[in-house]
Scaffold this active site. Structure first.
Site, PDB file in Angstrom:
ATOM      1  N   GLY A  44      -5.737 -50.221 -48.497  1.00 14.10           N
ATOM      2  CA  GLY A  44      -6.652 -49.116 -48.732  1.00 14.10           C
ATOM      3  C   GLY A  44      -7.691 -49.049 -47.636  1.00 14.10           C
ATOM      4  O   GLY A  44      -7.878 -50.010 -46.878  1.00 14.10           O
ATOM      5  N   GLN A  49     -15.730 -47.448 -43.799  1.00 17.69           N
ATOM      6  CA  GLN A  49     -15.118 -48.456 -42.925  1.00 17.69           C
ATOM      7  C   GLN A  49     -14.775 -47.909 -41.549  1.00 17.69           C
ATOM      8  O   GLN A  49     -14.451 -48.672 -40.634  1.00 17.69           O
ATOM      9  CB  GLN A  49     -13.844 -49.013 -43.567  1.00 17.69           C
ATOM     10  N   CYS A  90     -10.205 -57.603 -46.810  1.00 18.31           N
ATOM     11  CA  CYS A  90     -10.786 -56.323 -46.432  1.00 18.31           C
ATOM     12  C   CYS A  90     -10.667 -56.158 -44.919  1.00 18.31           C
ATOM     13  O   CYS A  90     -10.975 -57.095 -44.183  1.00 18.31           O
ATOM     14  CB  CYS A  90     -12.256 -56.299 -46.857  1.00 18.31           C
ATOM     15  N   LEU A  91     -10.224 -54.997 -44.473  1.00 19.39           N
ATOM     16  CA  LEU A  91     -10.079 -54.769 -43.030  1.00 19.39           C
ATOM     17  C   LEU A  91     -11.407 -54.940 -42.297  1.00 19.39           C
ATOM     18  O   LEU A  91     -11.428 -55.269 -41.117  1.00 19.39           O
ATOM     19  CB  LEU A  91      -9.520 -53.367 -42.757  1.00 19.39           C
ATOM     20  N   HIS A 133     -11.786 -51.997 -55.432  1.00 15.79           N
ATOM     21  CA  HIS A 133     -12.307 -52.476 -54.146  1.00 15.79           C
ATOM     22  C   HIS A 133     -12.795 -51.286 -53.303  1.00 15.79           C
ATOM     23  O   HIS A 133     -13.894 -51.320 -52.745  1.00 15.79           O
ATOM     24  CB  HIS A 133     -11.187 -53.245 -53.430  1.00 15.79           C
ATOM     25  N   GLU A 134     -11.992 -50.224 -53.251  1.00 20.66           N
ATOM     26  CA  GLU A 134     -12.359 -49.073 -52.409  1.00 20.66           C
ATOM     27  C   GLU A 134     -13.505 -48.277 -53.029  1.00 20.66           C
ATOM     28  O   GLU A 134     -14.367 -47.774 -52.313  1.00 20.66           O
ATOM     29  CB  GLU A 134     -11.141 -48.170 -52.164  1.00 20.66           C
ATOM     30  N   HIS A 137     -16.657 -49.776 -51.978  1.00 22.62           N
ATOM     31  CA  HIS A 137     -17.063 -49.454 -50.604  1.00 22.62           C
ATOM     32  C   HIS A 137     -17.950 -48.204 -50.574  1.00 22.62           C
ATOM     33  O   HIS A 137     -18.851 -48.099 -49.746  1.00 22.62           O
ATOM     34  CB  HIS A 137     -15.833 -49.188 -49.724  1.00 22.62           C
TER      35      HIS A 137
HETATM   36 NI    NI Z   1     -12.387 -53.316 -48.007  1.00 20.30          NI
END
Ligand code: NI
Length: 168
Positions: A44, A49, A90-91, A133-134, A137
């Protein structure tokens, strides 16, 4: 590909604003996000991000077998009482994977890129995890915020390296 932002970038700690214009530029932006998520091999990606503080998320919990979910202005409308541990990464926080405890199932209401509302009902497993999770963000919350203070303390060095790299 859009440029990823890493831990330490203030945009990751800001609450993102709702999208109210469903136009061609939003569609282009969403395609860029999907491309970036795929290139980076992510499950995701949330707009903050890539430095855009707007409530836009893309998710592909199918490993590329299904069309990705496009969630504009997503809202968690149901969380199960039952919770589970599940490993997250997480990226924006490369090299850190941790078990995080969250509700096992969620339902999410969102808009697609044309502004139409839809609901993902009783998502579970990886999809439920990615949705939570998203959504975090978009409120400036990162998965590492959900672990115990002791675990957080153990991450200090790694986190500092990520934020230093990002200032270079
Ligand atoms: Ni993330």
């Amino acid at each position: 590909m859009l440029e990823l932002r890493y831990y330490g970038d203030p945009v990751l700690r800001k609450a993102a604003v709702s999208v109210d214009k469903f136009d061609e530029s939003l569609k282009e932006f969403v395609s860029g996000m999907i491309e970036t998520m795929r290139t980076e091999d992510g499950v995701g990606l949330a707009a903050p991000q890539i430095g855009v503080s707007q409530r836009v998320v893309v998710i592909d919990a199918s490993g590329g077998d299904q069309e990705p979910y496009i969630l504009i202005n997503p809202e968690i409308v149901y969380s199960s009482e039952e919770r589970e541990d599940y490993e997250e990464g997480c990226l924006s926080i490369p090299g850190i994977n941790l078990k995080v405890n969250r509700p096992s199932k969620v339902s999410v209401k969102a808009q697609n890129e044309s502004g139409e509302y839809y609901i993902i009902e009783n998502a579970e497993g990886l999809l439920a995890r990615a949705l939570q999770h998203e959504a975090d963000h978009l409120n400036g919350i990162l998965f590492i915020d959900h672990v115990s203070p002791v675990q957080r303390a153990l991450l200090k060095g790694k986190l500092r390296k990520i934020s230093e790299r990002q200032r270079d």
